[in-house]
Design a protein around this motif. Sequence first.
Motif, PDB file in Angstrom:
ATOM      1  N   ASP A  47       0.804  -1.222   0.000  1.00  0.00           N
ATOM      2  CA  ASP A  47       0.000   0.000   0.000  1.00  0.00           C
ATOM      3  C   ASP A  47       0.836   1.271   0.000  1.00  0.00           C
ATOM      4  O   ASP A  47       0.363   2.319  -0.434  1.00  0.00           O
ATOM      5  CB  ASP A  47      -0.905   0.045   1.236  1.00  0.00           C
ATOM      6  CG  ASP A  47      -1.924  -1.065   1.241  1.00  0.00           C
ATOM      7  OD1 ASP A  47      -2.464  -1.383   0.159  1.00  0.00           O
ATOM      8  OD2 ASP A  47      -2.176  -1.624   2.316  1.00  0.00           O
ATOM      9  N   LEU A  48       2.055   1.188   0.522  1.00  0.00           N
ATOM     10  CA  LEU A  48       2.843   2.399   0.718  1.00  0.00           C
ATOM     11  C   LEU A  48       4.334   2.088   0.645  1.00  0.00           C
ATOM     12  O   LEU A  48       4.779   1.061   1.166  1.00  0.00           O
ATOM     13  CB  LEU A  48       2.526   3.010   2.101  1.00  0.00           C
ATOM     14  CG  LEU A  48       3.285   4.265   2.510  1.00  0.00           C
ATOM     15  CD1 LEU A  48       2.864   5.463   1.652  1.00  0.00           C
ATOM     16  CD2 LEU A  48       3.033   4.567   3.988  1.00  0.00           C
ATOM     17  N   PHE A  62       4.523  13.495   0.682  1.00  0.00           N
ATOM     18  CA  PHE A  62       3.869  12.422  -0.063  1.00  0.00           C
ATOM     19  C   PHE A  62       4.062  12.604  -1.559  1.00  0.00           C
ATOM     20  O   PHE A  62       4.291  13.716  -2.035  1.00  0.00           O
ATOM     21  CB  PHE A  62       2.370  12.367   0.260  1.00  0.00           C
ATOM     22  CG  PHE A  62       2.068  11.758   1.591  1.00  0.00           C
ATOM     23  CD1 PHE A  62       2.058  10.385   1.744  1.00  0.00           C
ATOM     24  CD2 PHE A  62       1.803  12.555   2.688  1.00  0.00           C
ATOM     25  CE1 PHE A  62       1.781   9.805   2.981  1.00  0.00           C
ATOM     26  CE2 PHE A  62       1.528  11.991   3.921  1.00  0.00           C
ATOM     27  CZ  PHE A  62       1.513  10.615   4.066  1.00  0.00           C
ATOM     28  N   ARG A  66      -0.270   9.816  -2.540  1.00  0.00           N
ATOM     29  CA  ARG A  66       0.021   9.327  -1.188  1.00  0.00           C
ATOM     30  C   ARG A  66       0.408   7.844  -1.166  1.00  0.00           C
ATOM     31  O   ARG A  66       0.218   7.160  -0.166  1.00  0.00           O
ATOM     32  CB  ARG A  66      -1.142   9.616  -0.236  1.00  0.00           C
ATOM     33  CG  ARG A  66      -1.410  11.104  -0.079  1.00  0.00           C
ATOM     34  CD  ARG A  66      -2.647  11.402   0.739  1.00  0.00           C
ATOM     35  NE  ARG A  66      -2.487  11.066   2.130  1.00  0.00           N
ATOM     36  CZ  ARG A  66      -2.112  11.909   3.095  1.00  0.00           C
ATOM     37  NH1 ARG A  66      -1.843  13.155   2.799  1.00  0.00           N
ATOM     38  NH2 ARG A  66      -2.024  11.503   4.336  1.00  0.00           N
ATOM     39  N   SER A  67       0.976   7.370  -2.253  1.00  0.00           N
ATOM     40  CA  SER A  67       1.419   5.974  -2.297  1.00  0.00           C
ATOM     41  C   SER A  67       2.899   5.836  -1.951  1.00  0.00           C
ATOM     42  O   SER A  67       3.394   4.725  -1.796  1.00  0.00           O
ATOM     43  CB  SER A  67       1.140   5.368  -3.672  1.00  0.00           C
ATOM     44  OG  SER A  67       1.784   6.118  -4.679  1.00  0.00           O
ATOM     45  N   LEU A  68       3.592   6.957  -1.814  1.00  0.00           N
ATOM     46  CA  LEU A  68       4.990   6.979  -1.410  1.00  0.00           C
ATOM     47  C   LEU A  68       5.172   8.183  -0.489  1.00  0.00           C
ATOM     48  O   LEU A  68       4.582   9.239  -0.716  1.00  0.00           O
ATOM     49  CB  LEU A  68       5.899   7.126  -2.637  1.00  0.00           C
ATOM     50  CG  LEU A  68       7.403   7.211  -2.394  1.00  0.00           C
ATOM     51  CD1 LEU A  68       8.149   6.549  -3.548  1.00  0.00           C
ATOM     52  CD2 LEU A  68       7.887   8.630  -2.240  1.00  0.00           C
ATOM     53  N   CYS A  96      -0.468   5.683   9.821  1.00  0.00           N
ATOM     54  CA  CYS A  96       0.781   6.446   9.920  1.00  0.00           C
ATOM     55  C   CYS A  96       0.509   7.846  10.446  1.00  0.00           C
ATOM     56  O   CYS A  96      -0.463   8.485  10.061  1.00  0.00           O
ATOM     57  CB  CYS A  96       1.433   6.569   8.546  1.00  0.00           C
ATOM     58  SG  CYS A  96       1.834   4.994   7.791  1.00  0.00           S
TER      59      CYS A  96
END
Length: 130
Positions: A47-48, A62, A66-68, A96
């Motif tokens: 997911d991240l 981000f 917002r995937s990294l 998070c």
Amino acid sequence: PDTGLLCDLLWSDPDVSVTGWGENDRGVSYTFGPDRVHTFLERNDLDLIVRAHQVVEDGYEFFGDRSLVTVFSAPNYCGDFDNSGAMMRVDENLVCSFQVLKPVDSNGQRWGGGSRTGTPPRSRLDHRKA
């Protein structure tokens, strides 16, 4: 190392203006676009991606919907930047959160007062001219 997997894990950087892979201004490794992030996450059922080793103004930043997230823990990096630092906490539900560390000048005064880091007044930078 200047090339190879270890080099790329350490020195590759996200770039919103890139689709796929691009040249890196650092002189080593590559830049990658949001498409590469999404492909990697999908292929690996993640997911991240959490990464570091790149100064970001607010301590964390981000990328790619917002995937990294880049987390940089050193505020006022090397005395040359007025960046904040940050620490990321992941709770038992995998949520998070971030604790931001504001930069401090040589007199122990924190820069900025809002949610974003401010640039110090010129009077605080005059000591560099000596």
